[in-house]
Write an enzyme that holds these catalytic residues in place. Structure first.
Site, mmCIF file in Angstrom:
data_model
loop_
_atom_site.group_PDB
_atom_site.id
_atom_site.type_symbol
_atom_site.label_atom_id
_atom_site.label_comp_id
_atom_site.label_asym_id
_atom_site.label_seq_id
_atom_site.Cartn_x
_atom_site.Cartn_y
_atom_site.Cartn_z
ATOM 1 N N CYS A 1 0.836 -1.083 -0.073
ATOM 2 C CA CYS A 1 -0.119 0.155 -0.031
ATOM 3 C C CYS A 1 0.903 1.365 0.119
ATOM 4 C CB CYS A 1 -0.893 -0.012 1.194
ATOM 5 S SG CYS A 1 -2.383 1.173 0.921
ATOM 6 N N HIS B 1 -4.700 -4.746 -0.571
ATOM 7 C CA HIS B 1 -4.511 -5.614 0.562
ATOM 8 C C HIS B 1 -4.983 -6.972 0.683
ATOM 9 C CE1 HIS B 1 -3.247 -2.135 3.083
ATOM 10 N NE2 HIS B 1 -4.141 -1.461 2.514
ATOM 11 N N GLU C 1 -3.864 -9.144 2.231
ATOM 12 C CA GLU C 1 -3.526 -9.669 3.571
ATOM 13 C C GLU C 1 -4.671 -9.483 4.354
ATOM 14 O OE1 GLU C 1 -2.562 -5.709 4.337
ATOM 15 O OE2 GLU C 1 -2.466 -6.748 2.620
#
Length: 319
Positions: A158, A254, A256
């Site tokens: 990010c 993202h 994750e």
């Protein structure tokens, strides 16, 4: 775990290697003695989400072919440890970068941070916080430069991906008028031979929660390979070669994230006008349960990344 191939099946071994599988010759497997991979985690997240971020990244890299030795890292003389700082207590169990890297790092993960915008009134147009105003910016540049020479593979997530791409390639970041917020599908670049997307579906799902953006065309012009892209919301994955024989990976989204992370961000910001995350709630209704549609893609992505480290290890058994 890797597939072990006996000597009489050399053709099968070569074929599986070309396909992206993780394989060992039987003789190598018998004598295998590979130390754990030292993977650093430079956690830039706000105090409230630092431990959650640890759990997310370490969970995804734990179910892999290598034993992992995680090294939780902070900056040397970290300003986030000043008296009264919200992250001071958490950072006490982190290791300074100079100490943590002294024994070498095989891989590194640099997380994002909530530092995209200046703190402005709600009525003002979103304005980027310049990278040079990030207090830890100079220290982060030093780590990026060190990693390019000494780490086989680094993931920048990010905000860190934007920071690194600007520092390494001079790519400019823009700020959208509206936050890119939701779960989006990304087309894997056709004919790519990147080990990061080997064996993955042609369309990858992943959350985004960002104001910043870097155009896919700007990455391509800088010889950074875009691996998965959405024409409307931007790229998800990109990579380039580093100076240590490996590749560095940039994640603008993202993968994750856990199931309820976007939901928490929405509840936190909706009173300030944040619209509902797209492609996330069942029937696009925030009163309904969120849907997690990216977990399998995230597992495959992180597994592929660890597999590149494993192949590097198995080819350098003296490591």
């Amino acid at each position: 775990m890797p597939v072990v191939i006996s000597p009489q099946h050399d053709e099968l071994y070569e074929r599986l290697v070309r396909s992206g599988a993780v394989v060992l010759r039987e003789d190598d497997a018998v004598h295998q003695d590979i130390r754990p991979a030292r993977i650093g985690l430079l956690n830039l997240m706000p105090a409230a989400t630092m431990e959650v971020t640890e759990n997310q990244w370490l969970r995804y890299i734990s179910n892999t072919v290598l034993q992992i030795e995680p090294v939780l890292l902070k900056f040397d003389n970290d300003t986030r440890e000043r008296e009264g700082a919200s992250r001071k207590e958490i950072l006490k169990r982190y290791t300074s970068f100079s100490e943590g890297s002294a024994d070498g790092l095989d891989a590194l993960i640099v997380t994002g941070d909530n530092l995209e915008l200046r703190k402005l009134d709600d009525t003002q147009t979103p304005q980027a916080l310049p990278f040079e105003e990030i207090t830890y910016g100079p220290a982060l540049k030093e780590i990026i430069d060190w990693a390019r020479e000494h780490v086989f593979s680094t993931i920048y997530s990010c905000l860190a991906s934007h920071f690194a791409l600007n520092h390494l390639h001079g790519i400019e970041r823009t700020i959208a008028n509206e936050k890119v917020f939701g779960v989006f599908e990304h087309e894997v670049t056709k004919y790519t031979r990147s080990p990061i997307t080997q064996g993955m579906d042609d369309v990858l799902s992943a959350p985004h929660a960002r104001w910043g953006d870097m155009a896919s065309s700007d990455l391509t012009e800088a010889d950074v390979q875009v691996l998965a892209d959405n024409r409307e919301t931007g790229w998800l994955l990109a990579s380039d070669e580093n100076n240590n024989g490996g590749l560095d990976l940039y994640m603008q989204g993202h993968p994750e994230y856990d199931k309820y992370d976007l939901h928490g961000e929405f509840l936190r910001d909706w009173e300030n006008g944040q619209r509902m995350p797209l492609g996330y709630y069942d029937s696009n209704n925030p009163a309904a349960l969120p849907r997690m549609t990216w977990a399998n893609d995230a597992r495959a992505l992180h597994s592929n990344w660890i597999s590149t480290l494993y192949k590097h290890f198995s080819g350098n058994s003296s490591s």
